[in-house]
Design an enzyme around this catalytic site. Structure first.
Site, short mmCIF file in Angstrom:
data_model
loop_
_atom_site.label_atom_id
_atom_site.label_comp_id
_atom_site.label_asym_id
_atom_site.label_seq_id
_atom_site.Cartn_x
_atom_site.Cartn_y
_atom_site.Cartn_z
N CYS A 109 0.84 -1.20 0.00
CA CYS A 109 0.00 0.00 0.00
C CYS A 109 0.88 1.26 0.00
CB CYS A 109 -0.98 -0.03 1.16
SG CYS A 109 -2.35 1.13 0.98
N HIS A 233 -3.26 -5.15 1.40
CA HIS A 233 -2.70 -5.42 2.72
C HIS A 233 -2.74 -6.92 3.05
CE1 HIS A 233 -2.50 -1.24 4.43
NE2 HIS A 233 -3.40 -1.02 3.50
N GLU A 235 -1.05 -8.40 5.20
CA GLU A 235 -0.84 -8.55 6.64
C GLU A 235 -2.14 -8.47 7.43
OE1 GLU A 235 -0.79 -4.10 6.00
OE2 GLU A 235 -0.21 -5.90 4.88
#
Length: 280
Positions: A109, A233, A235
């Site tokens: 990002c 994202h 994560e």
């Protein structure tokens, strides 16, 4: 693409586990350390994701800390704020030098914006970039916070190397998009841009300014040499395949340079679930 780009509300706590990894070869117990730039954004989530696959992640806030890591993740967050903090701590020169060493660097990002050679849609005055990825990024292509969404995005190369489903549930939060890539850049994932969406307005404006023919999709994941970039994202999901893919980039460097200790890839078994996937 089968899935459409839809808005979502980040309120559920449904968990998903990806466990269909391909068999992995035995390697020595990991002493690998991966740094995560920790000025702002989702650095804690990246460290947790690395922990799930048996790799140590450490927070990076000072130039000298880069000397002790095998690779670096630049996380998502507010790119202007991250840039101001990095400039305040005099991190841009050492970050550029780190990229030049050939050690793997992954930007997610806002981190993708940092790594791009060019950024479109900047705020007044722009922001400093690390550079290295031969691409042009639209800084806020997918709109504001309330336009955040999730989409099942085809990831054939990731699935081929890491196993699991042929798509990845990508979380886009005030996300950028890659509008142009250079000849050495490998495209890993793309999403369509519906003609009736607000995103298409951003795309049309860029195409007109850059004098490009109209296109109906944008790139959201790329790899160029030691650099990896994703507009979404990973994560924030329980699917660790992108982190596994990045760790293997570090191991591949070890295979050619002999300077980095390999990670224990056998840790890529059923992970302990710590992070949610937010469903629309």
């Amino acid at each position: 693409m089968a899935s459409h780009l839809t808005q979502h509300t980040r309120t559920t706590t449904t968990f998903t586990t990806i466990s269909k990894h391909k068999p992995l070869s035995t390697t020595p117990k990991s002493h690998m350390t991966i740094g995560v730039l920790a000025f702002q954004g989702s650095f804690n989530e990246h460290i947790a994701a690395l922990r799930r696959i048996g790799v140590k992640g450490v927070e990076i806030r000072k130039p000298e800390q880069l000397e002790n890591v095998a690779a670096l993740i630049i996380p998502g967050g507010e790119s202007t704020t991250m840039a101001k903090l990095a400039e305040f701590h005099n991190m841009f020169p050492p970050l550029r030098e780190f990229v030049k060493t050939g050690k793997p660097v992954w930007g997610t990002c806002a981190g993708l914006i940092f790594l791009a050679n060019k950024a479109f849609g900047q705020k007044a005055g722009g922001q400093e970039l690390v550079g290295g990825l031969d691409c042009t990024v639209h800084r806020n292509f997918f709109g504001s916070q309330i336009q955040s969404f999730e989409a099942e995005v085809p990831v054939p190369l990731l699935a081929d190397q890491e196993g699991g489903p042929g798509s990845f549930r990508c979380v886009f939060i005030r996300a950028p998009a890659i509008l142009e890539v250079g000849p050495e850049v490998e495209v890993l994932a793309e999403v369509p841009v519906p003609s009736n969406s607000v995103f298409n307005t951003n795309l049309a404006a860029y195409n007109q300014e850059a004098n490009l023919a109209p296109i109906d999709k944008v790139v959201v994941a790329v790899k160029q040499g030691n650099l990896l970039g994703t507009a979404f994202h990973p994560e924030l999901t329980a699917d660790s395949r992108w982190h596994s893919y990045f760790v293997k980039m570090v191991n591949d460097l070890e295979a050619t340079s002999g300077s980095i200790v390999k990670a224990d890839m056998n840790a890529l078994q059923e992970p302990k679930i710590e992070l949610p996937i937010y469903l629309p």
